[in-house]
Design a protein around this motif. Structure first.
Motif, short mmCIF file in Angstrom:
data_model
loop_
_atom_site.label_atom_id
_atom_site.label_comp_id
_atom_site.label_asym_id
_atom_site.label_seq_id
_atom_site.Cartn_x
_atom_site.Cartn_y
_atom_site.Cartn_z
N PHE A 91 -3.68 -1.03 -7.10
CA PHE A 91 -4.95 -0.37 -7.39
C PHE A 91 -5.82 -1.20 -8.33
O PHE A 91 -5.40 -1.55 -9.44
CB PHE A 91 -4.69 1.01 -8.01
CG PHE A 91 -5.95 1.74 -8.41
CD1 PHE A 91 -6.66 2.49 -7.48
CD2 PHE A 91 -6.43 1.68 -9.71
CE1 PHE A 91 -7.82 3.16 -7.83
CE2 PHE A 91 -7.60 2.34 -10.09
CZ PHE A 91 -8.29 3.07 -9.14
N GLY B 262 -5.54 -0.20 2.02
CA GLY B 262 -5.26 1.02 2.75
C GLY B 262 -6.53 1.81 2.99
O GLY B 262 -7.56 1.58 2.34
N CYS C 197 -8.17 6.93 -3.39
CA CYS C 197 -8.16 5.66 -4.12
C CYS C 197 -9.58 5.20 -4.39
O CYS C 197 -9.91 4.75 -5.50
CB CYS C 197 -7.39 4.60 -3.33
SG CYS C 197 -5.65 5.02 -3.10
N CYS D 264 0.82 -1.20 0.00
CA CYS D 264 0.00 0.00 0.00
C CYS D 264 0.86 1.26 0.00
O CYS D 264 1.77 1.42 0.79
CB CYS D 264 -0.91 0.01 1.21
SG CYS D 264 -1.91 1.50 1.29
N ARG D 265 0.54 2.18 -0.92
CA ARG D 265 1.32 3.41 -1.03
C ARG D 265 0.47 4.62 -0.69
O ARG D 265 0.65 5.71 -1.22
CB ARG D 265 1.89 3.49 -2.45
CG ARG D 265 2.73 2.25 -2.78
CD ARG D 265 3.33 2.30 -4.15
NE ARG D 265 4.31 3.36 -4.27
CZ ARG D 265 4.90 3.70 -5.41
NH1 ARG D 265 4.60 3.04 -6.51
NH2 ARG D 265 5.76 4.69 -5.46
N SER D 266 -0.51 4.40 0.20
CA SER D 266 -1.44 5.48 0.50
C SER D 266 -0.76 6.71 1.09
O SER D 266 -1.26 7.82 0.95
CB SER D 266 -2.56 4.98 1.41
OG SER D 266 -2.02 4.53 2.63
N CYS E 296 -0.48 3.24 -8.15
CA CYS E 296 -0.17 2.18 -7.19
C CYS E 296 -0.43 0.83 -7.87
O CYS E 296 -1.47 0.63 -8.47
CB CYS E 296 -1.04 2.33 -5.95
SG CYS E 296 -1.02 0.87 -4.89
N THR F 272 -7.19 4.80 2.26
CA THR F 272 -7.60 5.68 1.16
C THR F 272 -8.50 4.93 0.17
O THR F 272 -9.15 5.54 -0.66
CB THR F 272 -6.38 6.22 0.38
OG1 THR F 272 -5.45 5.17 0.22
CG2 THR F 272 -5.74 7.36 1.12
N MET F 273 -8.55 3.62 0.27
CA MET F 273 -9.48 2.86 -0.57
C MET F 273 -10.78 2.58 0.16
O MET F 273 -11.85 2.52 -0.43
CB MET F 273 -8.84 1.54 -1.02
CG MET F 273 -9.69 0.69 -1.95
SD MET F 273 -10.12 1.51 -3.51
CE MET F 273 -8.75 0.99 -4.58
N CYS G 4 -6.19 -4.42 -4.47
CA CYS G 4 -6.86 -3.46 -3.60
C CYS G 4 -8.10 -2.88 -4.28
O CYS G 4 -8.00 -2.23 -5.32
CB CYS G 4 -5.88 -2.35 -3.24
SG CYS G 4 -6.57 -1.09 -2.17
S1 SF4 Z 1 -5.27 2.09 -0.72
FE1 SF4 Z 1 -4.96 0.50 -2.28
S2 SF4 Z 1 -4.77 1.59 -4.24
FE2 SF4 Z 1 -4.52 3.09 -2.59
S3 SF4 Z 1 -2.31 3.20 -2.26
FE3 SF4 Z 1 -3.07 1.67 -0.80
S4 SF4 Z 1 -2.92 -0.30 -1.88
FE4 SF4 Z 1 -2.69 1.31 -3.45
#
Ligand code: SF4
Lengths: 374, 107
Positions: free
Chosen positions: A331, A342, A352, A313-315, A328, A344-345, A335
């Motif tokens: 994505f 994360g 996300c 995760c790169r949130s 990401c 943000t999803m 995810c």
């Molecule tokens: S929430 Fe999901 S899509 Fe967003 S950065 Fe994290 S892993 Fe990637």
């Protein structure tokens, strides 16, 4: 202009857009601070209607997304206790902690309840004197005053079985942290309108001056965003950097003094960790010493929690505007809102999730770049 | 939760020493605390966030916003059943336990 007919006043939208298009001569990067604004922008395709030179960078203003994993894990642990009724806003239910979420805690028998207002949680405490009622107090400057009032009322009414798990965050220190990052590309901010409804605008001129960035207080509806962008771009093109209020119907310069006074009474400023970003000095509130007995962290000693963020995760980068969600790798594959890695999803206000929800039909991750839809 | 929705004050009462109002959000009526806008009157509009009136709003812009929110389904998102929404998002069945919830607390 495929989305423009959905605007409340398509003619006005068109005029604002024309003005922006005719003003822009160079590339500019604007950050919208608030997750609600990100949602509106993606939902209406505003980023696609703007000139190519105007890039909107999504900011860290989603309270659900930035609540640290450690706090989520504490919430899960407290909510699992048999004597506890754990009350939360609905959008925290699916935020993943290490291994599970509040939704699962309830499936496992925990008494988790969703409330619309923190005062509802206080009423549950009054109705259940033999239980411990804990309210999950997260959010920015808009949500902190209601939570502060609830603690104040608890004390005034002598309600002992109520406490707050606090993780409040403040916008101005986040703006400062973003501007100080060496990889920062942000040249102007669309400030979050409802935060300013409470706090007014006095915290911003110093930041605008110090970092040479225009800060335009902006609302949440599509036309509000276009007007915010229009005023921001005008300033940028003229080389100005002042604080401007493009949302005067809801924001008075002094904000809401009664709410500010309550904040100052109940809370004190503290350093706060932001999920994915790290600790930002002075960026949060906690209960002040006088209200410490209402602090759930003191009431239930929740220590020794070990957190584990999914490596993919790169949130954090998404929250700082360094990466767009679709960049990401996870994505849309590993995810999704059903299987969020994360926050943000999982939060509907997260960048996300907004990308996933509103671009779902247009894109697959493989064809993203090829179609250059985003 | 982030959403702040305009609503119109229907009536006002003092409860436990606190100024409270019934507020209409395009058909959904909720209890709202007026302590942060103590001089708000019946018939006036305000921006309401998590059950607190935070700033006055003129009637026209309040109505426009409400209309827009209802067209976009955002009122449903804000006031619909949160467990249902969370279950849908996660594709999992509703957890059975417990009495609920916001509605229960409103009683
Ligand atoms: S929430 Fe999901 S899509 Fe967003 S950065 Fe994290 S892993 Fe990637």
């Amino acid at each position: 202009m495929k989305y423009i007919d959905e605007f409340q006043d398509p003619d006005l939208a068109r005029r604002l857009l024309d003005d922006i298009h005719s003003t822009v001569t160079r590339p500019w990067a604007l950050m919208e601070v608030c997750g609600g604004q990100t949602h509106t922008i993606i939902r209406h395709g505003i980023d696609q209607l703007l000139p190519d030179q105007v890039e909107l960078i999504h900011g860290p203003g989603c309270p659900v997304c930035v609540t640290p994993l450690e706090v989520i894990d504490k919430a899960l642990e407290i909510a699992s206790r048999p004597e506890v009724i754990f009350c939360s806003f609905g959008d925290m239910l699916r935020v993943p902690g290490t291994g599970r979420d509040l939704f699962q805690v309830r499936s496992e028998g925990g008494d988790v309840r969703v409330v619309y207002s923190p005062l509802d949680a206080l009423r549950i405490a009054q109705q259940n004197p033999d239980r411990e009622v804990v309210f999950f107090g997260i959010g920015f400057e808009t949500t902190a005053p209601p939570n502060a009032m609830t603690v104040y009322q608890a004390r005034r009414l002598g309600i002992q079985n109520f406490s707050l798990l606090v993780s409040h965050v403040r916008v101005p220190p986040a703006i400062e942290a973003i501007m100080q990052s060496p990889s920062c590309r942000v040249q102007a901010f669309l400030a979050a309108g409802h935060v300013c409804s409470v706090m007014g605008v006095s915290e911003y001129p110093g930041l605008a001056e110090r970092f040479g960035v225009p800060i335009v207080v902006t609302g949440f509806e599509p036309l509000d965003i276009l007007e915010g962008v229009r005023r921001t771009v005008r300033q940028l093109e003229r080389g100005e950097h002042t604080v401007d209020n493009a949302y005067p119907r809801a924001v008075r310069p002094e904000g809401n003094p009664a709410a500010q006074a309550m904040l100052a009474d109940v809370f004190e400023v503290t350093d706060r960790a932001w999920r994915g970003i790290g600790t930002i000095p002075g960026s949060g509130w906690r209960l002040s010493q006088r209200y410490r007995e209402y602090d759930a962290e003191y009431r239930f000693s929740v220590t020794g929690i070990r957190t584990r963020e999914p490596a993919e995760c790169r949130s954090g980068e998404v929250l700082q505007g360094l990466l767009k969600p679709h960049e990401c790798e996870a994505f849309g594959t590993l995810c999704t809102p059903r299987t969020p890695l994360g926050a943000t999803m999982v939060s509907s206000e997260g960048a996300c999730a907004a990308y996933y929800l509103y671009r779902r039909l247009d894109i697959t991750t493989a064809s993203l770049e090829a179609n250059s839809v985003v | 939760m982030c959403l702040a929705v305009p609503g119109r004050v229907l009536d006002i009462e003092e409860r436990d020493g606190t100024r409270m109002a019934s507020v209409d959000f395009g058909g959904v009526v909720k209890e709202v605390c007026l302590e942060y806008l103590p001089d708000l009157q019946i018939g006036e509009y305000a921006i309401v966030h998590v059950g607190f009136a935070l700033q006055r709003l003129d009637e026209e812009s309040a109505k426009q916003t409400l209309e827009l929110f209802s067209t976009l389904g955002m009122l449903q998102e804000e006031f619909g059943d949160p467990w249902e929404l969370a279950a849908q998002a996660g594709g999992s069945p509703l957890p059975a336990a417990g009495i609920d919830t916001a509605q229960e607390a409103q009683k």
